[in-house]
Design a protein around this motif. Structure first.
Motif, PDB file in Angstrom:
ATOM      1  N   GLU A  65      -0.373  -7.814  -3.048  1.00 16.57           N
ATOM      2  CA  GLU A  65      -0.047  -6.881  -1.972  1.00 16.57           C
ATOM      3  C   GLU A  65      -0.086  -5.466  -2.534  1.00 16.57           C
ATOM      4  O   GLU A  65       0.455  -5.199  -3.603  1.00 16.57           O
ATOM      5  N   THR A 124      -0.274  -1.526   4.398  1.00 20.09           N
ATOM      6  CA  THR A 124      -0.119  -2.571   3.396  1.00 20.09           C
ATOM      7  C   THR A 124      -1.227  -3.598   3.590  1.00 20.09           C
ATOM      8  O   THR A 124      -1.505  -4.022   4.710  1.00 20.09           O
ATOM      9  N   SER A 135       0.032  -1.132  -1.172  1.00 13.98           N
ATOM     10  CA  SER A 135       0.317  -0.216  -0.068  1.00 13.98           C
ATOM     11  C   SER A 135      -0.157   1.184  -0.409  1.00 13.98           C
ATOM     12  O   SER A 135      -0.294   1.548  -1.584  1.00 13.98           O
TER      13      SER A 135
END
Length: 86
Positions: free
Chosen positions: A29, A22, A31
């Motif tokens: 954000e 991540t 991932s």
């Protein structure tokens, strides 16, 4: 560190296969899962120029490893070469 403005920001590395990586930066954000070859890459969205220093946090689901990079700004990156009187 200076990241180029108005361009996608690639972040990549190596980690244990199957781990979830991540990346957090500039209130976003993303991932990804590490491939069987141990490599991963995340492309963050392009950002406008900002002189406000920010931190990037890269974390792994394996061993709860965290890398923090401080004092990152977004702007123009210039590479120059030439004579000493340039």
């Amino acid at each position: 560190m200076v990241l180029q403005r108005d361009m996608p920001i690639p972040v990549w590395g190596k980690a244990e296969a199957g781990a979830t990586i991540t990346v957090e930066f500039a209130n976003s954000e993303k991932s990804t899962v590490v491939g069987s070859n141990g490599k991963w890459r995340i492309d963050l969205a392009a950002l406008k120029a900002s002189f406000e220093p920010r931190a990037m946090v890269v974390s792994s689901s394996v061993k709860q490893e965290v890398i923090q990079i401080l004092d990152i700004v977004v702007g123009d990156v210039w590479i120059c070469s030439g004579q000493s009187n340039m």
